[in-house]
Write an enzyme that holds these catalytic residues in place. Structure first.
Site, PDB file in Angstrom:
ATOM      1  N   ASP A   7      -0.706  -7.824  -0.715  1.00 62.20           N
ATOM      2  CA  ASP A   7      -1.235  -8.371   0.538  1.00 62.20           C
ATOM      3  C   ASP A   7      -2.249  -9.491   0.321  1.00 62.20           C
ATOM      4  O   ASP A   7      -2.741 -10.078   1.289  1.00 62.20           O
ATOM      5  CB  ASP A   7      -1.875  -7.258   1.385  1.00 62.20           C
ATOM      6  N   ARG A  43      12.318  -3.196   3.317  1.00 59.81           N
ATOM      7  CA  ARG A  43      11.398  -2.067   3.442  1.00 59.81           C
ATOM      8  C   ARG A  43      12.111  -0.828   3.996  1.00 59.81           C
ATOM      9  O   ARG A  43      11.825  -0.352   5.085  1.00 59.81           O
ATOM     10  CB  ARG A  43      10.215  -2.424   4.353  1.00 59.81           C
ATOM     11  N   VAL A  78      13.596   3.009   4.833  1.00 61.26           N
ATOM     12  CA  VAL A  78      12.898   4.272   5.122  1.00 61.26           C
ATOM     13  C   VAL A  78      13.525   5.437   4.366  1.00 61.26           C
ATOM     14  O   VAL A  78      13.226   6.591   4.654  1.00 61.26           O
ATOM     15  CB  VAL A  78      12.903   4.558   6.643  1.00 61.26           C
ATOM     16  N   ASP A  79      14.375   5.138   3.376  1.00 63.60           N
ATOM     17  CA  ASP A  79      15.072   6.226   2.691  1.00 63.60           C
ATOM     18  C   ASP A  79      14.119   7.177   1.973  1.00 63.60           C
ATOM     19  O   ASP A  79      14.349   8.398   1.944  1.00 63.60           O
ATOM     20  CB  ASP A  79      16.119   5.672   1.712  1.00 63.60           C
ATOM     21  N   ARG A  97       6.334  -1.760  12.164  1.00 64.38           N
ATOM     22  CA  ARG A  97       6.972  -0.870  11.212  1.00 64.38           C
ATOM     23  C   ARG A  97       6.221   0.450  11.012  1.00 64.38           C
ATOM     24  O   ARG A  97       6.829   1.513  10.917  1.00 64.38           O
ATOM     25  CB  ARG A  97       7.087  -1.613   9.878  1.00 64.38           C
ATOM     26  N   ILE A 132       6.387  -6.271  -5.490  1.00 64.13           N
ATOM     27  CA  ILE A 132       6.398  -5.216  -4.467  1.00 64.13           C
ATOM     28  C   ILE A 132       7.456  -5.477  -3.400  1.00 64.13           C
ATOM     29  O   ILE A 132       8.279  -4.612  -3.099  1.00 64.13           O
ATOM     30  CB  ILE A 132       5.009  -5.089  -3.795  1.00 64.13           C
ATOM     31  N   CYS A 183       7.097  -6.973  10.334  1.00 64.63           N
ATOM     32  CA  CYS A 183       7.129  -8.242   9.595  1.00 64.63           C
ATOM     33  C   CYS A 183       8.497  -8.498   8.975  1.00 64.63           C
ATOM     34  O   CYS A 183       9.193  -7.565   8.578  1.00 64.63           O
ATOM     35  CB  CYS A 183       6.085  -8.232   8.477  1.00 64.63           C
ATOM     36  N   LYS A 199      -7.212  -2.145   8.687  1.00 66.30           N
ATOM     37  CA  LYS A 199      -6.012  -1.939   9.513  1.00 66.30           C
ATOM     38  C   LYS A 199      -5.078  -0.916   8.862  1.00 66.30           C
ATOM     39  O   LYS A 199      -4.531  -0.040   9.536  1.00 66.30           O
ATOM     40  CB  LYS A 199      -5.288  -3.270   9.688  1.00 66.30           C
ATOM     41  N   ASN A 200      -4.892  -1.011   7.538  1.00 62.98           N
ATOM     42  CA  ASN A 200      -3.922  -0.160   6.855  1.00 62.98           C
ATOM     43  C   ASN A 200      -4.370   1.292   6.730  1.00 62.98           C
ATOM     44  O   ASN A 200      -3.589   2.142   6.299  1.00 62.98           O
ATOM     45  CB  ASN A 200      -3.603  -0.730   5.467  1.00 62.98           C
ATOM     46  N   ARG A 224      -2.514  -9.716  14.505  1.00 62.40           N
ATOM     47  CA  ARG A 224      -2.080  -8.365  14.136  1.00 62.40           C
ATOM     48  C   ARG A 224      -3.006  -7.755  13.090  1.00 62.40           C
ATOM     49  O   ARG A 224      -3.133  -6.530  13.026  1.00 62.40           O
ATOM     50  CB  ARG A 224      -0.647  -8.392  13.588  1.00 62.40           C
TER      51      ARG A 224
END
Length: 429
Positions: free
Chosen positions: A316, A131, A133-134, A102, A338, A126, A22-23, A408
């Site tokens: 994960d 998380r 976005v900077d 996301r 993380i 999620c 998926k990733n 998902r």
């Protein structure tokens, strides 16, 4: 709303085919925005997030074709999609779509690289930490994009195109690296990305971009060099196997005992997790067909683990390992570095009888002799499958609620586990 009912206590035996990652699939689909030619992706998993991203991309004018069933084809295999962004008709990604996933925020990079502008809603997805976005915005600014934030939208403009530059991330970021890569391939000149994420999915996307005509070197290292090109073409690419699904089923076998072949799995994609699994007393062996996981029913040994960017232990797989450690013969310590707030599964595992104490970003897990089935609630994708692993070993029935999280990221989970002897079924409504 669907639920999953599990009656625990059955060892898993047989084989489980590992789906495409998926990733990697999601950024590969987004990369189709970089070209007006056809991108063909093989081994695409059938997931809710993939379907949602199809809707998001179609809003930009992207056409998708999924071939019909072929002779000898089964649901066990990933499917093929043809993606054509011949004409981008809308450079805005609205809140009602982006808020649901996301990763869809990443469309900002190929849109501004190819079209010179993009307006993308701040992301959702999620409920794991902030998380931000900077770092993604910083990467675009380093390539000459002008950024404005207005009404919950990030507006990026590069009227004369992006220019190569040096991007040095202050911390490892998978989303930032994906964004920088997709922006840099069409930028004029050379871009250097320092402290790039080294996850296999980054390498898979970079390999595909090179097939499309990009010039990326340093793949698999923390320093990526991109020589910008004026345009990209079409390509055909097969998505690499999902290392998180591999690790999840490996831990399920370790939890229940049994002997399962994970078909198509590649050990180099998750070696640190396999090493940890071996420390628990589980037999792990690579074969020509994949990875074989075996535990003969002996006790599970406790381990101490800290999550880290690749090649470290994946965040994960943290919830799945924690579920496994609930029945270890001793005390384990699992430290999450993380994401903040990634221990929401702890109180749900406690409903099954687990003994877990939190000390900041460390979970101290004291193994118990047995777990007992109970109704539990999934809070996010990885936490939900951790609850499934606990339920597979618990006495009696467990009902896992909110399984849309599972859909998902895990393709046909109940079918794959059921084929190996688990007492698991989906309950609709």
């Amino acid at each position: 709303m669907d639920r999953i009912r599990i009656v625990g206590g059955r060892p898993l035996k047989g084989s489980i085919p590992i789906s495409g990652a998926k990733n990697a699939t999601l950024p590969l689909m987004i990369a189709s925005l970089l070209t007006d030619q056809t991108l063909i992706l093989d081994n695409v998993p059938r997931l809710a997030d993939v379907s949602l991203l199809q809707r998001i991309l179609s809003n930009h004018g992207v056409d998708m074709m999924v071939p019909g069933k072929r002779p000898g084809e089964s649901q066990q295999n990933g499917h093929t999609i043809h993606i054509v962004a011949s004409r981008i008709v809308d450079t805005t990604a609205p809140y009602d779509l982006v808020s649901k996933m996301r990763a869809s925020f990443w469309v900002i990079a190929p849109l501004v690289a190819r079209m010179g502008e993009a307006k993308v809603s701040m992301p959702g997805g999620c409920a794991i930490g902030t998380r931000p976005v900077d770092l993604l915005i910083m990467a675009l600014e380093k390539l000459g994009a002008k950024i404005e934030i207005d009404g919950g939208y990030v507006i990026a403009r590069a009227k004369d195109g992006l220019k190569g530059g040096e991007i040095k991330f202050p911390k490892v970021t998978v989303s930032g690296t994906h964004t920088a890569l997709m922006a840099a391939v069409l930028a004029r000149g050379t871009t250097v990305i320092e402290n790039a994420a080294q996850e296999p999915e980054i390498g898979d996307v970079a390999d595909c971009l090179n097939k499309m005509g990009a010039r990326i070197s340093g793949i698999g290292t923390s320093r990526l060099i991109i020589e910008g090109v004026t345009r990209l073409g079409g390509a055909r690419h097969s998505v690499l196997p999902d290392r998180i699904e591999t690790g999840t089923y490996a831990m399920a076998v370790a939890m229940t005992g049994g002997d399962v072949l994970l078909e198509g799995a590649r050990p180099e994609l998750l070696q640190s997790a396999l090493d940890v699994l071996a420390q628990t007393g589980t037999e792990v062996s690579a074969t020509n067909e994949g990875i074989r996981i075996k535990r003969n029913g002996a006790g599970i040994s406790p381990v101490d683990v800290t999550t880290d960017p690749f090649p470290g232990f994946p965040t994960d797989l943290q919830a799945q390992l924690m579920a496994l450690m609930t029945m270890a013969k001793g005390t384990s310590r699992i430290t999450e570095t993380i994401f903040e707030n990634r221990f929401m599964h702890v109180q749900e595992l406690a409903r099954l009888g687990a003994r877990i104490a939190l000390d900041g970003q460390t979970a101290v897990v004291t193994g118990v002799d047995k777990l007992r089935g109970a109704p539990v609630m999934a809070t996010d994708l990885r936490a939900s499958v951790g609850l499934v692993i606990g339920a597979l070993a618990a006495e009696g029935e467990t009902m896992v609620n909110r399984v849309y999280h599972l859909d998902r990221g895990f393709e046909r989970l109940e079918d794959k586990l059921g084929a190996c002897g688990a007492a698991i079924e989906r309950v609709s409504g």
